[in-house]
Write an enzyme that holds these catalytic residues in place. Sequence first.
Site, PDB file in Angstrom:
ATOM      1  N   TYR A  14       1.169  -1.111  -0.044  1.00 34.44           N
ATOM      2  CA  TYR A  14      -0.230   0.349   0.008  1.00 34.44           C
ATOM      3  C   TYR A  14       1.186   1.187  -0.249  1.00 34.44           C
ATOM      4  O   TYR A  14       0.411   2.285   0.250  1.00 34.44           O
ATOM      5  CB  TYR A  14      -0.789  -0.414   1.363  1.00 34.44           C
ATOM      6  N   HIS A  19      -4.583   6.151  -1.405  1.00 33.39           N
ATOM      7  CA  HIS A  19      -4.727   5.838   1.085  1.00 33.39           C
ATOM      8  C   HIS A  19      -3.359   6.053   1.234  1.00 33.39           C
ATOM      9  O   HIS A  19      -3.843   6.650   2.589  1.00 33.39           O
ATOM     10  CB  HIS A  19      -5.093   4.649   0.972  1.00 33.39           C
ATOM     11  N   ASN A  66      -9.735   1.580   7.740  1.00 34.86           N
ATOM     12  CA  ASN A  66     -11.154   1.810   8.306  1.00 34.86           C
ATOM     13  C   ASN A  66     -10.806   1.643   9.953  1.00 34.86           C
ATOM     14  O   ASN A  66     -11.766   1.772  10.948  1.00 34.86           O
ATOM     15  CB  ASN A  66     -11.911   1.026   8.323  1.00 34.86           C
ATOM     16  N   ASN A 112     -13.470   6.707   5.482  1.00 30.95           N
ATOM     17  CA  ASN A 112     -13.629   5.542   6.216  1.00 30.95           C
ATOM     18  C   ASN A 112     -12.359   5.605   7.401  1.00 30.95           C
ATOM     19  O   ASN A 112     -13.154   5.597   8.952  1.00 30.95           O
ATOM     20  CB  ASN A 112     -13.453   4.469   5.821  1.00 30.95           C
TER      21      ASN A 112
END
Length: 188
Positions: A14, A19, A66, A112
């Site tokens: 990631y 994000h 999240n 989120n």
Amino acid sequence: MYLIVGLGNPEKKYEKTFHNMGFIAAGDAAEILDVKFRKKECEASVAEAYAGGEKIVIARPLTYMNNSGRAVRQLMAKYKVPEERLLVISDDYDLPKGKVRIRAEGGAGTHNGMRSVIGETGLKGFPRIRIGIRDPEVNIPIIDYVLSEVRKEDYELFASACRKAGEAAADFARGMPIDLVMNKYNQK
């Protein structure tokens, strides 16, 4: 005492995704304050700095986006951080790519991670820095987009935006009032 939290996802896969703009900007803030992420506590990777006699904790939650609020709640409790000295940095799909927006308070919008922070802490009155990621040329579902890698041609734009966010976070942590941080860094 100041707590700067950059939201993102901890796995290497990631690292270069939209994000993870919060993680990148938190890293820039740590570099500006000349500290490294050396500790793991409260489900976060942590760097500690001092400025003007105040302790500064810069954190990257390891709970995944999240569930970011879990780490934020634990860090706030451990360090007894007041709401107005918490600063959260995140990506924001509602802003155009590369735009940096600082607010003194607010809701979660479509994010989120921010929803988790607000839900876990019960707070909305903390400052936040949002880094715009929306690209009108890309038409895929938001969940796929935020987890996709930044395109090579956009790398410099996002690196610059994250650096600017890191500079704003460092100024805030050094005691600059949030309204002055907003005046200095919000793009017109």
